[in-house]
Each structure stands twice: as C-alpha cells, then as structure tokens.
Scaffold this active site. Structure first.
Site, PDB file in Angstrom:
ATOM      1  CB  SER A  94      -0.902   0.008   1.233  1.00 34.59           C
ATOM      2  OG  SER A  94      -1.678   1.190   1.269  1.00 34.59           O
ATOM      3  CB  SER A  95       1.304   4.247  -0.007  1.00 35.00           C
ATOM      4  OG  SER A  95       1.898   5.497  -0.237  1.00 35.00           O
TER       5      SER A  95
END
Length: 314
Positions: A94-95
């Site tokens: 995530s990110s």
C-alpha cells in the site's frame, strides 16, 4: 499466504526494536541496509530510529528518515519470516509499501530500492508543497457528497467501505478537519508532511520519475497485487512507481484479487494498519486468517511467537 506492506503514516520510533535485539536475521538485514543509508546520508538510521532518548510517541515525520525506515523494517521483517520457512505466495503493498513488496517478489534489489527512496524523499521535500493526509472512518461516498471536503482535499485512498484517506495542503485540511469534528466523524491526521496521492506532488513528478528511470525492475517472481490498479501486475516500471506515489490507493480491490492466492494474510508493516483494514474488509469471511507482527501498542516478540505457533506447528 500473502504478505502485506504499509506505507507512510505507519511509522514510529523504536518500530521493530525487539526484533533487532532478539532476532539475528532481522538485525543482519537492518545493519546491511543501514550501511547503505550511511553512505547516502553520513548518518546511521538504526541509531536514529532506536535512540533510547526518544519514545514511540515522539513526532517522527522527517521524510529523509521515515521513507527509508519503513522500507528497511518491512524488508528485514520479511527476511526474518522467510528464514524460518514462512514464505508468501503473493504480496500486496500500500503506497510506498509497494517498494518492499517488490523486493520480496524479486522485482527490485533492496539496496537499489533504498537508494531510490532516499533520493525520492529528498526530492519530495524540496519540490512538493507542505501538506498532509487525514484518515476518515466513514463511507468514501462522503467525499463526493460533501462539497467542503472535495473542495478542500483530494481523495487519496479507498481502503474499504468505511475507511478512506484525504490529502491536501495544510489550509485545506484544517477546513476539512473542522467539518469532521463538527459532524462527529471519526478521523485521524496522519504523521505525514507531504500530500501523497494528490495533485499537490505533481511539481516533483518529473524529478522523481527521472530518478526512477535509473532503477532496474524485473518481472515479479510471485504474484504482485497492486494498490494502484487493484489487480495483479506482471511487470513493474518506473512510471508505475510514480503512480504508486501519485494515484489514489485501492487497497480493498487488491485484497479482493489476492484472496485467490491465500487464506492467510500477514501484515509486515510497522503499525498493523493493513491487518485492521483486511479484517474489516473480510469481516464476513470465516475461513481467512489475518496476522500482524508490529504495533506501537503490543509486544513484537509475543506476536511473532504466536505466528510461529500457528504456522510452523507440525
């Protein structure tokens, strides 16, 4: 089995300290990457991160340290588990957690990833306007329905049906935060000083992409599920990793795709945030198991022993 890796906002001082003290593989990986960080900065990130004069509650927002620190802790944790025979059949980032996911998937060398993230942090600090991010515990539909929100912030992430993240400059986020408080909507300002996943970082785009083009990316050796597209990515590129910073996060969609590869999800991020999101996302599924190892509130070693007992028992 699916390994999950979180990004900015999940960091705190002393994250992974118990592993560093008691787990030789974790310590070896941290020291190996710290040697690279020292070449780049002249300072030891390990000494900075584990300084006894600091507490977990101290502000930890300097991108030059937080960007590499999250990456180093996640990569070291993954190596620690894999050295015990706990190996993923797929990964989700995530990110900026997608960088650690790429390393574990064999698509990126850890040293190259660390050097790139260090330079990326330097460029973002120099070229992006100051700002931040707010996590909101409410339906993402609120973003479109409430003008005061979408006029003053941008939608940075949709994690599940009752959790989304906003990015914006300080003035805009202050307006949004006043509205959320007035409406008694649960929210949290994240420990981030750059408005990731928004147009605010476009000023740094050309320089960041130019640095990314210097990195060698290989096809992932195991399924790599993207929180940019919500799908499996057979190839990773420099332009893709710019999108990792710039485009909204679609973590929930990536979870839906990755569930085909496993019923056990392990959060290797510093705060256990992704485990909480996965539990909420899969709340009606009884055949899934979600674990987290690191948290500022619970003992690392106890969580590790429980994981080993569940996954390594005869």
């Amino acid at each position: 089995m699916v390994f999950m890796f979180s990004g900015q906002g999940s960091q705190y001082f002393h994250m992974g300290k118990a592993f560093y003290d008691h787990e030789p593989e974790f310590r070896e990986q941290m020291n190996r990457l710290d040697a690279v960080f020292q070449e780049l900065s002249g300072n030891s990130l390990v000494r900075y991160l584990y300084d006894e004069r600091r507490s977990k509650s101290d502000e930890f927002v300097d991108l030059i340290y937080t960007h590499p620190a999250i990456f180093m802790v996640e990569v070291a944790t993954a190596h620690m588990l894999m050295s015990k025979g706990i190996r993923p059949q797929a990964v989700i980032g995530s990110s900026m957690g997608e960088y650690a996911a790429a390393v574990v998937a064999g698509a990126l060398d850890a040293e190259d990833g660390l050097r790139c993230l260090f330079d990326q942090a330097r460029l973002l600090k120099a070229l992006s306007p100051p700002g931040g991010m707010i996590a909101v515990l409410a339906s993402p539909a609120l973003y479109d329905e409430v003008p005061v929100i979408h006029h003053h912030a941008q939608l940075a992430a949709v994690n599940h049906q009752s959790h989304f993240v906003l990015a914006g400059n300080e003035e805009g986020l202050d307006v949004v935060e006043r509205y959320l408080r007035m409406k008694d909507i649960t929210h949290l300002r994240l420990p981030v000083t750059v408005p990731f996943h928004s147009a605010h970082i476009d000023a740094a785009g050309e320089a960041v992409r130019e640095r990314l083009w210097q990195v060698t990316f290989r096809p992932p050796r195991i399924p790599f599920y993207s929180s940019v597209t919500g799908r499996r990515m057979p190839h990773l590129t420099a332009n893709y990793f710019w999108d990792v910073l710039r485009q909204p996060i679609r973590f929930g969609e990536a979870l839906n795709e990755a569930v085909a590869h496993g019923v056990t999800f392990i959060d290797l991020g510093p705060s256990g945030t992704l485990a909480n999101l996965a539990n909420a996302h899969f709340r009606t599924k009884r055949d899934l198991h979600v674990f987290s190892l690191l948290s500022p509130f619970t003992g690392h070693q106890k969580a590790l022993e429980m994981l080993y007992a569940r996954l390594l028992q005869p």
